[in-house]
Scaffold this motif. Structure first.
Motif, PDB file in Angstrom:
ATOM      1  N   ALA A 205       0.828  -1.209   0.000  1.00  0.00           N
ATOM      2  CA  ALA A 205       0.000   0.000   0.000  1.00  0.00           C
ATOM      3  C   ALA A 205       0.862   1.259   0.000  1.00  0.00           C
ATOM      4  O   ALA A 205       0.590   2.209  -0.745  1.00  0.00           O
ATOM      5  CB  ALA A 205      -0.934  -0.015   1.215  1.00  0.00           C
ATOM      6  N   LEU A 206       1.900   1.280   0.821  1.00  0.00           N
ATOM      7  CA  LEU A 206       2.805   2.434   0.858  1.00  0.00           C
ATOM      8  C   LEU A 206       3.436   2.671  -0.510  1.00  0.00           C
ATOM      9  O   LEU A 206       3.541   3.806  -0.985  1.00  0.00           O
ATOM     10  CB  LEU A 206       3.901   2.197   1.900  1.00  0.00           C
ATOM     11  N   HIS A 207       3.850   1.575  -1.138  1.00  0.00           N
ATOM     12  CA  HIS A 207       4.498   1.687  -2.446  1.00  0.00           C
ATOM     13  C   HIS A 207       3.553   2.265  -3.487  1.00  0.00           C
ATOM     14  O   HIS A 207       3.926   3.190  -4.233  1.00  0.00           O
ATOM     15  CB  HIS A 207       4.995   0.312  -2.884  1.00  0.00           C
ATOM     16  N   SER A 208       2.335   1.756  -3.544  1.00  0.00           N
ATOM     17  CA  SER A 208       1.402   2.211  -4.573  1.00  0.00           C
ATOM     18  C   SER A 208       0.884   3.619  -4.315  1.00  0.00           C
ATOM     19  O   SER A 208       0.480   4.307  -5.251  1.00  0.00           O
ATOM     20  CB  SER A 208       0.230   1.229  -4.687  1.00  0.00           C
ATOM     21  N   ARG A 209       0.921   4.063  -3.052  1.00  0.00           N
ATOM     22  CA  ARG A 209       0.525   5.441  -2.742  1.00  0.00           C
ATOM     23  C   ARG A 209       1.684   6.423  -2.902  1.00  0.00           C
ATOM     24  O   ARG A 209       1.511   7.631  -2.726  1.00  0.00           O
ATOM     25  CB  ARG A 209       0.000   5.528  -1.305  1.00  0.00           C
ATOM     26  N   GLY A 210       2.848   5.908  -3.218  1.00  0.00           N
ATOM     27  CA  GLY A 210       4.004   6.768  -3.395  1.00  0.00           C
ATOM     28  C   GLY A 210       4.615   7.250  -2.099  1.00  0.00           C
ATOM     29  O   GLY A 210       5.423   8.180  -2.094  1.00  0.00           O
ATOM     30  N   GLU A 211       4.268   6.606  -0.978  1.00  0.00           N
ATOM     31  CA  GLU A 211       4.795   7.005   0.318  1.00  0.00           C
ATOM     32  C   GLU A 211       6.099   6.288   0.667  1.00  0.00           C
ATOM     33  O   GLU A 211       6.779   6.654   1.622  1.00  0.00           O
ATOM     34  CB  GLU A 211       3.754   6.752   1.401  1.00  0.00           C
ATOM     35  N   GLY A 212       6.412   5.268  -0.097  1.00  0.00           N
ATOM     36  CA  GLY A 212       7.666   4.560   0.091  1.00  0.00           C
ATOM     37  C   GLY A 212       8.502   4.653  -1.177  1.00  0.00           C
ATOM     38  O   GLY A 212       7.967   4.638  -2.285  1.00  0.00           O
ATOM     39  N   ARG A 213       9.790   4.781  -1.028  1.00  0.00           N
ATOM     40  CA  ARG A 213      10.691   4.867  -2.171  1.00  0.00           C
ATOM     41  C   ARG A 213      11.428   3.544  -2.355  1.00  0.00           C
ATOM     42  O   ARG A 213      11.913   2.951  -1.388  1.00  0.00           O
ATOM     43  CB  ARG A 213      11.711   5.976  -1.960  1.00  0.00           C
ATOM     44  N   THR A 214      11.494   3.078  -3.587  1.00  0.00           N
ATOM     45  CA  THR A 214      12.362   1.951  -3.908  1.00  0.00           C
ATOM     46  C   THR A 214      13.427   2.446  -4.874  1.00  0.00           C
ATOM     47  O   THR A 214      13.116   3.109  -5.863  1.00  0.00           O
ATOM     48  CB  THR A 214      11.567   0.793  -4.540  1.00  0.00           C
ATOM     49  N   PHE A 215      14.669   2.147  -4.580  1.00  0.00           N
ATOM     50  CA  PHE A 215      15.783   2.632  -5.373  1.00  0.00           C
ATOM     51  C   PHE A 215      16.115   1.633  -6.474  1.00  0.00           C
ATOM     52  O   PHE A 215      15.681   0.473  -6.430  1.00  0.00           O
ATOM     53  CB  PHE A 215      16.982   2.876  -4.467  1.00  0.00           C
ATOM     54  N   PRO A 216      16.877   2.032  -7.483  1.00  0.00           N
ATOM     55  CA  PRO A 216      17.185   1.114  -8.582  1.00  0.00           C
ATOM     56  C   PRO A 216      17.785  -0.205  -8.094  1.00  0.00           C
ATOM     57  O   PRO A 216      18.660  -0.222  -7.212  1.00  0.00           O
ATOM     58  CB  PRO A 216      18.182   1.908  -9.423  1.00  0.00           C
ATOM     59  N   VAL A 217      17.311  -1.284  -8.687  1.00  0.00           N
ATOM     60  CA  VAL A 217      17.760  -2.621  -8.293  1.00  0.00           C
ATOM     61  C   VAL A 217      19.105  -2.940  -8.943  1.00  0.00           C
ATOM     62  O   VAL A 217      19.312  -2.666 -10.130  1.00  0.00           O
ATOM     63  CB  VAL A 217      16.719  -3.677  -8.704  1.00  0.00           C
ATOM     64  N   VAL A 218      19.996  -3.508  -8.160  1.00  0.00           N
ATOM     65  CA  VAL A 218      21.244  -4.079  -8.690  1.00  0.00           C
ATOM     66  C   VAL A 218      21.022  -5.577  -8.838  1.00  0.00           C
ATOM     67  O   VAL A 218      20.623  -6.243  -7.883  1.00  0.00           O
ATOM     68  CB  VAL A 218      22.428  -3.810  -7.740  1.00  0.00           C
ATOM     69  N   ARG A 219      21.247  -6.099 -10.013  1.00  0.00           N
ATOM     70  CA  ARG A 219      21.067  -7.538 -10.254  1.00  0.00           C
ATOM     71  C   ARG A 219      22.118  -7.951 -11.259  1.00  0.00           C
ATOM     72  O   ARG A 219      22.011  -7.646 -12.458  1.00  0.00           O
ATOM     73  CB  ARG A 219      19.670  -7.806 -10.801  1.00  0.00           C
ATOM     74  N   GLU A 220      23.162  -8.618 -10.829  1.00  0.00           N
ATOM     75  CA  GLU A 220      24.298  -8.910 -11.689  1.00  0.00           C
ATOM     76  C   GLU A 220      24.603 -10.404 -11.716  1.00  0.00           C
ATOM     77  O   GLU A 220      24.617 -11.074 -10.684  1.00  0.00           O
ATOM     78  CB  GLU A 220      25.543  -8.149 -11.204  1.00  0.00           C
ATOM     79  N   GLN A 221      24.856 -10.899 -12.918  1.00  0.00           N
ATOM     80  CA  GLN A 221      25.261 -12.282 -13.101  1.00  0.00           C
ATOM     81  C   GLN A 221      26.756 -12.400 -12.842  1.00  0.00           C
ATOM     82  O   GLN A 221      27.565 -11.659 -13.407  1.00  0.00           O
ATOM     83  CB  GLN A 221      24.941 -12.749 -14.518  1.00  0.00           C
ATOM     84  N   LEU A 222      27.137 -13.317 -11.971  1.00  0.00           N
ATOM     85  CA  LEU A 222      28.534 -13.600 -11.677  1.00  0.00           C
ATOM     86  C   LEU A 222      28.889 -14.977 -12.210  1.00  0.00           C
ATOM     87  O   LEU A 222      28.013 -15.776 -12.549  1.00  0.00           O
ATOM     88  CB  LEU A 222      28.787 -13.565 -10.160  1.00  0.00           C
TER      89      LEU A 222
END
Length: 321
Positions: A36-53
Motif C-alpha cells: 500500500a505504501l508503495h502504490s501510494r508513493g509514500e515509500g521509495r524503492t531505489f534502482p535494483v542491482v542484479r548482476e550475473q557472476l
C-alpha cells in the motif's frame, strides 16, 4: 570543537532468531502495508542491482519510507554450488539504517525473511485474486520457496484440498511429501499440462529457467502466482498467457524489467497495492507477477527487530562512531 558522538549500538540477528520471530499473519500484515505504501508513493524503492557472476547471481534491493524513519537494503543472490557444500543456494542479508544519521541499526539474516515475505506476498495475491472456494492447486517446485508458498496457500485458502506438484527432474520428491503429510492431499504430477488443467490455482516457484506448461492447459478462471522470474531472461509462463490474463504486479517498472512482464512489457497491469475490491469475473485468468520489493524486506525486518528488542533477543554490540 567537535561534539562528542553519542553512544551507538548495533543489533545482530541470526537466522534461527529471525525465523522464530516470523509469525505468518504478522508478516502478511507488514507486506500488505508495504504494498500500500508503495502504490501510494509514500515509500521509495531505489534502482535494483542484479548482476550475473561466474558463481551465481548477486543483487541489492534498497528503499525508504521517510514518514516512518525506515531506510535499508537487502543484498541477496543465488549460488547453486552451495548445494554441493551442504549449504543454502539462496543467500540474503538485510541492514536497517537510521535515516537521520546513516548509522546501521541492525544486521539480520535475510534468508528466512525473503522466503516469508515472498510467500506472504503470494498469499495476498491468492486472497485478492483466486476464486473463492478454490479447491485444487498445482505447484511447480519443491524447494524453500515452493514450500513457503504452499504453507501460506494452505493458510489462506480454506477450501483447498488437492495439491499436485511438478519437479524439474520429473520424479517425486519424498522429502517434500513428508513435509506436508497430513496437511493436504498431495500428489506428484508427471504431466504438467494435465496438472494445470485440473487446478484452480497455479504457483510457479522455480529458478525460472524456462516455460513450465502449455498455454492451452490454462482454464478460464485460473489464478497464477508467478514467483520464479526475478531477473532479465528468466521466465516460467508460456508465450501468450499474459495477453489472455488480468495482470497484477508488485511494481510495474520492476516487473517489466525483471519479471514475467518483461516478455510483454506493453501490456497493461495493476499494482497489487492499488488493487480495488471489485468482484472478480469468474472466467477471468489472473496472474500475479512477484518480483519482490525492498519495502517488503524492510517492513518485515523492522517488525522482527521490534520483536527482538522487546524480547531481548540477538547480539547487541557497541558500534562506535
Amino acid at each position: 570543537m567537535r561534539a562528542e558522538a553519542p553512544a551507538a549500538r548495533l543489533r545482530l540477528l541470526d537466522g534461527p532468531t529471525v525465523a522464530a520471530l516470523l509469525e505468518p499473519a504478522a508478516v502478511r500484515a507488514a507486506v500488505a502495508e508495504a504494498f500500500a505504501l508503495h502504490s501510494r508513493g509514500e515509500g521509495r524503492t531505489f534502482p535494483v542491482v542484479r548482476e550475473q557472476l561466474a558463481e551465481g547471481v548477486f543483487g541489492i534491493k534498497s528503499g525508504a519510507v521517510p514518514a516512518q524513519a525506515l531506510l535499508g537494503y537487502k543484498s541477496a543472490g543465488f549460488w547453486p554450488a552451495n548445494r554441493g557444500r551442504g549449504g543454502e543456494p539462496h543467500q540474503a542479508t538485510i541492514v536497517l539504517h537510521d535515516p537521520a544519521t546513516g548509522r546501521p541499526l541492525c544486521v539480520l539474516d535475510g534468508n528466512a525473511i525473503t522466503s516469508a515475505r515472498t510467500a506472504a506476498a503470494g498469499a495476498i495475491g491468492l486472497q485478492r485474486l483466486a476464486r473463492p472456494g478454490s479447491r485444487a492447486l498445482c505447484l511447480f517446485g519443491t524447494g524453500v520457496q515452493a514450500r513457503a508458498h504452499l504453507a501460506e496457500a494452505l493458510r489462506v485458502l480454506p477450501a483447498l484440498e488437492q495439491v499436485r506438484y511438478c519437479t524439474h527432474r520429473g520424479q517425486p520428491d519424498a522429502a517434500f511429501e513428508s513435509a506436508f503429510a497430513g496437511r493436504c492431499a498431495l500428489q506428484f504430477a508427471p504431466d504438467a499440462d494435465t496438472a494445470v488443467a485440473a487446478s484452480d490455482v497455479v504457483i510457479t516457484a522455480t529458478p525460472g529457467a524456462g516455460v513450465l506448461f502449455g498455454l492451452g492447459a490454462v482454464r478460464p478462471g485460473t489464478h497464477i502466482n508467478a514467483v520464479g522470474a526475478d531477473t532479465r531472461g528468466k521466465r516460467e509462463l508460456p508465450e501468450g498467457l499474459l495477453a489472455r490474463a488480468r495482470l497484477v504486479v508488485d511494481d510495474r517498472s520492476q516487473a517489466r524489467q525483471l519479471g514475467e512482464a518483461q516478455w510483454a512489457p506493453e501490456l497493461p497491469c495493476t499494482e497489487i497495492g492499488a488493487l480495488d475490491d471489485a468482484a472478480r469475473a469468474p472466467e477471468t485468468i489472473t496472474v500475479f507477477d512477484l518480483t519482490g520489493l525492498a519495502l517488503q524486506d524492510l517492513a518485515v525486518a523492522r517488525m522482527v527487530l521490534a520483536s527482538a528488542e522487546a524480547q531481548g533477543l540477538g547480539l547487541d554490540i557497541a558500534w562506535p562512531w
